[in-house]
Every structure is written in structure tokens, then in C-alpha cells.
Design a protein around this motif. Structure first.
Motif, mmCIF file in Angstrom:
data_model
loop_
_atom_site.group_PDB
_atom_site.id
_atom_site.type_symbol
_atom_site.label_atom_id
_atom_site.label_comp_id
_atom_site.label_asym_id
_atom_site.label_seq_id
_atom_site.Cartn_x
_atom_site.Cartn_y
_atom_site.Cartn_z
ATOM 1 N N LEU A 149 -6.287 2.207 1.110
ATOM 2 C CA LEU A 149 -7.065 1.103 1.677
ATOM 3 C C LEU A 149 -6.161 0.020 2.265
ATOM 4 O O LEU A 149 -6.395 -0.467 3.380
ATOM 5 C CB LEU A 149 -7.974 0.490 0.610
ATOM 6 C CG LEU A 149 -9.192 1.312 0.182
ATOM 7 C CD1 LEU A 149 -9.853 0.687 -1.037
ATOM 8 C CD2 LEU A 149 -10.203 1.420 1.333
ATOM 9 N N GLY B 269 0.808 -1.221 0.000
ATOM 10 C CA GLY B 269 0.000 0.000 0.000
ATOM 11 C C GLY B 269 0.838 1.267 0.000
ATOM 12 O O GLY B 269 0.528 2.227 -0.711
ATOM 13 N N GLY C 82 -4.398 1.330 5.463
ATOM 14 C CA GLY C 82 -5.306 1.424 6.598
ATOM 15 C C GLY C 82 -5.642 0.059 7.168
ATOM 16 O O GLY C 82 -5.604 -0.153 8.390
ATOM 17 N N TYR C 83 -5.962 -0.878 6.278
ATOM 18 C CA TYR C 83 -6.307 -2.236 6.714
ATOM 19 C C TYR C 83 -5.084 -2.917 7.325
ATOM 20 O O TYR C 83 -5.158 -3.511 8.407
ATOM 21 C CB TYR C 83 -6.818 -3.037 5.522
ATOM 22 C CG TYR C 83 -7.504 -4.332 5.889
ATOM 23 C CD1 TYR C 83 -8.827 -4.331 6.319
ATOM 24 C CD2 TYR C 83 -6.840 -5.543 5.801
ATOM 25 C CE1 TYR C 83 -9.476 -5.518 6.659
ATOM 26 C CE2 TYR C 83 -7.467 -6.728 6.136
ATOM 27 C CZ TYR C 83 -8.788 -6.713 6.566
ATOM 28 O OH TYR C 83 -9.420 -7.894 6.905
ATOM 29 N N PHE D 246 -12.258 -0.763 8.239
ATOM 30 C CA PHE D 246 -12.421 -2.182 7.896
ATOM 31 C C PHE D 246 -11.459 -3.049 8.709
ATOM 32 O O PHE D 246 -11.814 -4.160 9.135
ATOM 33 C CB PHE D 246 -12.211 -2.398 6.394
ATOM 34 C CG PHE D 246 -13.410 -2.066 5.558
ATOM 35 C CD1 PHE D 246 -14.461 -2.962 5.442
ATOM 36 C CD2 PHE D 246 -13.501 -0.848 4.903
ATOM 37 C CE1 PHE D 246 -15.584 -2.657 4.671
ATOM 38 C CE2 PHE D 246 -14.606 -0.529 4.136
ATOM 39 C CZ PHE D 246 -15.654 -1.433 4.022
ATOM 40 N N PHE E 67 -8.828 7.246 2.082
ATOM 41 C CA PHE E 67 -8.986 5.795 1.977
ATOM 42 C C PHE E 67 -8.135 5.053 3.006
ATOM 43 O O PHE E 67 -8.430 3.906 3.344
ATOM 44 C CB PHE E 67 -8.710 5.343 0.546
ATOM 45 C CG PHE E 67 -9.854 5.682 -0.370
ATOM 46 C CD1 PHE E 67 -10.925 4.812 -0.500
ATOM 47 C CD2 PHE E 67 -9.892 6.895 -1.038
ATOM 48 C CE1 PHE E 67 -12.008 5.133 -1.306
ATOM 49 C CE2 PHE E 67 -10.974 7.235 -1.846
ATOM 50 C CZ PHE E 67 -12.042 6.340 -1.982
ATOM 51 N N ILE F 154 -6.030 5.452 -4.001
ATOM 52 C CA ILE F 154 -7.171 4.811 -3.348
ATOM 53 C C ILE F 154 -6.797 3.417 -2.860
ATOM 54 O O ILE F 154 -7.021 3.055 -1.693
ATOM 55 C CB ILE F 154 -8.375 4.751 -4.311
ATOM 56 C CG1 ILE F 154 -8.931 6.160 -4.542
ATOM 57 C CG2 ILE F 154 -9.456 3.816 -3.780
ATOM 58 C CD1 ILE F 154 -9.941 6.247 -5.661
ATOM 59 N N VAL F 155 -6.220 2.617 -3.756
ATOM 60 C CA VAL F 155 -5.847 1.244 -3.390
ATOM 61 C C VAL F 155 -4.770 1.261 -2.311
ATOM 62 O O VAL F 155 -4.833 0.510 -1.325
ATOM 63 C CB VAL F 155 -5.367 0.463 -4.631
ATOM 64 C CG1 VAL F 155 -4.861 -0.925 -4.227
ATOM 65 C CG2 VAL F 155 -6.487 0.337 -5.651
ATOM 66 N N ILE G 112 -10.681 4.893 5.693
ATOM 67 C CA ILE G 112 -11.678 3.857 5.374
ATOM 68 C C ILE G 112 -11.089 2.466 5.597
ATOM 69 O O ILE G 112 -11.724 1.593 6.203
ATOM 70 C CB ILE G 112 -12.171 4.022 3.927
ATOM 71 C CG1 ILE G 112 -12.954 5.329 3.782
ATOM 72 C CG2 ILE G 112 -13.040 2.830 3.508
ATOM 73 C CD1 ILE G 112 -13.314 5.680 2.345
ATOM 74 N N GLY G 113 -9.867 2.248 5.120
ATOM 75 C CA GLY G 113 -9.218 0.959 5.333
ATOM 76 C C GLY G 113 -9.023 0.657 6.804
ATOM 77 O O GLY G 113 -9.144 -0.497 7.238
ATOM 78 N N SER G 114 -8.740 1.684 7.595
ATOM 79 C CA SER G 114 -8.571 1.497 9.041
ATOM 80 C C SER G 114 -9.861 1.028 9.698
ATOM 81 O O SER G 114 -9.837 0.205 10.630
ATOM 82 C CB SER G 114 -8.109 2.808 9.685
ATOM 83 O OG SER G 114 -6.850 3.205 9.203
#
Length: 413
Positions: free
Chosen positions: A352, A134, A355-356, A169, A162, A348-349, A165-167
């Protein structure tokens, strides 16, 4: 390559800085004073101090362009280990300061210092590998995202959105990765091995030396392009206007991370705030995040508090403000509104995945890698290894988004 060519490639090409953007710098200073006043009124003097530490972090990161993403990419792609050696210096100074702080419990404002020592296993392996991919797609790690936003890089706003947002999820799936998948208990080299802090310090200093030696051997064999020289002021003006040498930023980051440990009782972190911000927004739109294991126990209280009660959030505000002021001081702040489609998709990718991955790995390049190793945690070393493997994998993915990798025949990387 003959000696004359090598010398020519290494010769510095100093570019003078443009005039200082005094209006922007004044706006940044005003923003800092407002943030400091709000932090003090809501959470007290400790929070205002931590905000100022964030400002120093942002200033140092921008003025030295102290990268984690670029350091991993340069070494994986062409074998340039200069920035990785700066990492080892930073970590060596940090563990030297962390050891007595943690051993003797040295803290300010009644803080009880404890390091970032987290479980080792599937969670950190998968999380750091995803983070490594990432950060190469987003062209910035957690700290890089914040200081690049402060410097006016518009694509990093997408990365941050993002990343958040990933965080969320990652927080949602946190229990699966930490409880259902195989993981070992946290392992402290100082407290769980019988080495003690001095023995663990000696061991880690040896590892740092080993990493430095490896980077030198690889660099001598591969003869990579040099790091590009930054536009710079001269003399004492470099303190305010930049550029700073990597070694100076490495020492400053380590010293202020140790001070952070003493003031708030934990090392510097970044991405926990992203999970908090995103989860609070999720609550506002009707998602009951309190049912997630990540927000159980002590974490649940954070959801109900103002972000100025969260020291990680406040320090993030400081990092962005400090980077903005550093960019303005150097006359380098600019904001491009247009973002090419492929760069937008990569942002974006990348956001995400970071964050994840950060939630799974118990932190990012700051909380897990920097803070973990400084805290004598084995999980910090695991993060470094799999973050580097993720970086290597990303070298094959980046061209799909129009992102260039360093090449051996480049003049600079």
C-alpha cells in the motif's frame, strides 16, 4: 577485528546451483513467445521489442539479485555500500548514454525521446519517504516485486496486489499532492541550469563519485558484514544459470534502459502500469476514475485500451517472465503456499505504501530514482535522499512485523 578474521569473513563460499529446471524454463520460453506474438499482433513490432527488453531486465535482476531495497537497507543498517556503488555505476553508464540520446533526439520507430523530469516538492518528498518505508516492509521495491514473483516468492503476490490498490489511491489523491501542496516546477540539470548536457553529465559524474567515496569511508569506519555470496554456475554457464556480478547487471540495466528510451521515447518504468490495472478494475466495479485529475488529458485514453497497448504493462510482463526463466535456469524456482501472518501484514502495508508513494513521487525506484537521475532530473536525487530516510525509519518498524535488520556482528548481510 584482526586481519585474519577479516580475510575469513570476506572469503567467498561458492555454492553450486541445483540442476536446471528444464520444464519450467521451457514453459517460460513458451510464455514469452506467446506474449511476444500477442504484443506484435495488437501493438506492433515495437511492443514485442520492449517485451524482450523486459525479459532482459528480469533475467539480469534475478541473476545478480540486483536490489534497490536491500542496497538501501544494508547501507542504512550497517554501512555496507557495495550495492549502492553498483547503483552509481549503473547511473553513470545510464547518464552517459542518455545525454546524447536526449540532446540529439535519437530514437527508433520515429520515437521522440524525452526523459523523466518531474516536479520537485512536497509530492516527491512525501511519496519517496513512504515508498522507502514500504519497500522495506514489503521486502522488495517495484522491480524487486516483479522479479521476486517470477522467482516464486509467494509473499510478493500480496505485495503486488496491495501495490496496485495503493496506486489507485495515489491516483485518486494525485491532484491534492501535486496542485494543492507546495511544489516547484520540474528541474533538469541539463536544460534548466545553463549547464547543458555535457556540463550536467560532468556534475552528475562528480556526484556519483562523491557517493561512492562516502560509501567507502562509511564502510571503512563501520566495518560491516559482507554481502552473502550467491549460488553460482561456473564459466560460460554463468550467463544462463547465474549468478552475475553486480557490476555486470548494472551495465546491462543501464544499456537496456537507454535502448528503451530510444524505442518507446521514455525510460523504463514500472508502477504506472499498476495504477492503470487498478483503475481499470475500479471502473469495472462502478468507480468513475475518469473524474480524477490523474486520468485527465492524455492519460484518459489509456483506460479504454487493452493493456497490450501500454508499453509499461508489456515490459512488466517481460520482467516477470525473464525472472521466472532465470530462476528455472538456476534450478531455484520454488513456490511456498503458506505465508506467516506477520509477513502477510508487512506485505500488505508495504504494498500500500509503495503504491501510494510511487504515484505521489512520479515513480518508483525505477521510474523516479533510476530513470529520473538518468534523465538529469533533480527530482530523482530528491527521491534517493528521502527514499533512504524512509528506509532508515523502516528499520525501527520492521521488527514489529518480525522482520530482521542486518547487524554489525552478522557474517553476511
Amino acid at each position: 577485528m584482526d586481519r585474519q578474521t577479516a580475510v575469513r569473513r570476506e572469503a567467498p563460499e561458492l555454492t553450486p546451483l541445483p540442476p536446471m529446471q528444464k520444464g519450467y524454463f521451457a514453459a517460460g520460453a513458451a510464455a514469452f513467445l506467446i506474449l511476444a506474438a500477442v504484443s506484435y499482433m495488437i501493438s506492433g513490432i515495437e511492443m514485442a521489442i520492449l517485451l524482450s527488453f523486459g525479459l532482459v531486465f528480469g533475467f539480469a535482476l534475478f541473476h545478480a539479485r540486483f536490489g534497490f531495497t536491500s542496497a538501501f537497507r544494508r547501507f542504512a543498517a550497517v554501512g555496507n555500500g557495495q550495492a549502492l556503488r553498483a547503483h552509481m555505476l549503473m547511473l553513470a553508464v545510464a547518464v552517459t548514454l542518455f545525454a546524447p540520446i536526449l540532446h540529439f533526439g535519437l530514437g527508433f520507430f520515429d520515437a521522440d525521446p524525452s526523459g523523466y523530469v518531474s516536479p520537485v516538492g512536497t509530492s516527491v518528498i512525501v511519496g519517496s519517504f513512504l515508498f522507502g518505508i514500504g519497500m522495506q516492509l514489503g521486502n522488495g521495491c517495484a522491480s524487486g516485486t516483479l522479479y521476486s514473483i517470477g522467482g516464486g516468492r509467494s509473499s510478493m503476490i500480496l505485495v503486488l496486489i496491495f501495490f496496485i490498490i495503493g496506486s489507485v489511491f495515489g491516483a485518486w489523491h494525485f491532484e491534492f499532492w501535486t496542485e494543492d501542496m507546495p511544489n516547484l516546477a520540474p528541474i533538469s540539470l541539463a536544460e534548466d541550469t545553463g549547464l547543458g548536457y555535457f556540463g550536467a553529465w560532468l556534475l552528475q559524474m562528480g556526484i556519483f563519485g562523491g557517493v561512492i567515496l562516502i560509501t567507502i569511508l562509511v564502510q571503512n569506519r563501520r566495518r560491516p558484514p559482507s554481502m552473502a555470496f550467491l549460488p553460482s554456475a561456473e564459466g560460460w554457464k554463468r550467463i544462463i544459470r547465474g549468478a552475475w556480478p553486480l557490476w555486470a547487471a548494472a551495465v546491462i540495466l543501464a544499456v537496456f534502459n537507454a535502448l528503451t528510451l530510444m524505442v518507446r521515447g521514455q525510460p523504463w518504468g514500472i508502477t504506472g502500469a499498476f495504477a492503470l490495472w487498478g483503475s481499470q478494475i475500479a471502473q469495472m466495479i462502478g468507480i468513475d476514475v475518469t473524474q480524477w485529475g490523474y486520468w485527465s488529458g492524455d492519460n484518459a485514453r489509456q483506460l479504454e485500451q487493452n493493456v497490450f497497448h501500454d508499453s509499461t504493462s508489456v515490459m512488466n510482463f517481460g520482467v516477470m517472465t525473464g525472472a521466472f526463466m532465470a530462476a528455472a535456469a538456476g534450478g531455484l524456482f520454488s513456490f511456498a503456499k503458506k505465508i506467516p501472518l506477520k509477513i502477510a501484514m508487512a506485505s500488505i502495508v508495504g504494498g500500500l505504501l509503495m503504491g501510494y508513494g510511487a504515484r505521489l513521487a512520479f515513480g518508483c525506484n525505477i521510474g523516479a530514482y533510476f530513470g529520473g537521475i538518468a534523465s538529469f532530473s533533480v527530482h530523482g536525487w530528491v527521491w534517493m535522499i528521502f527514499g533512504m530516510l524512509g528506509t532508515y525509519a523502516a528499520l525501527f518498524i520492521r521488527p514489529l512485523f518480525g522482520l530482521k535488520n542486518p547487524k554489525s556482528d552478522d557474517r553476511f548481510c
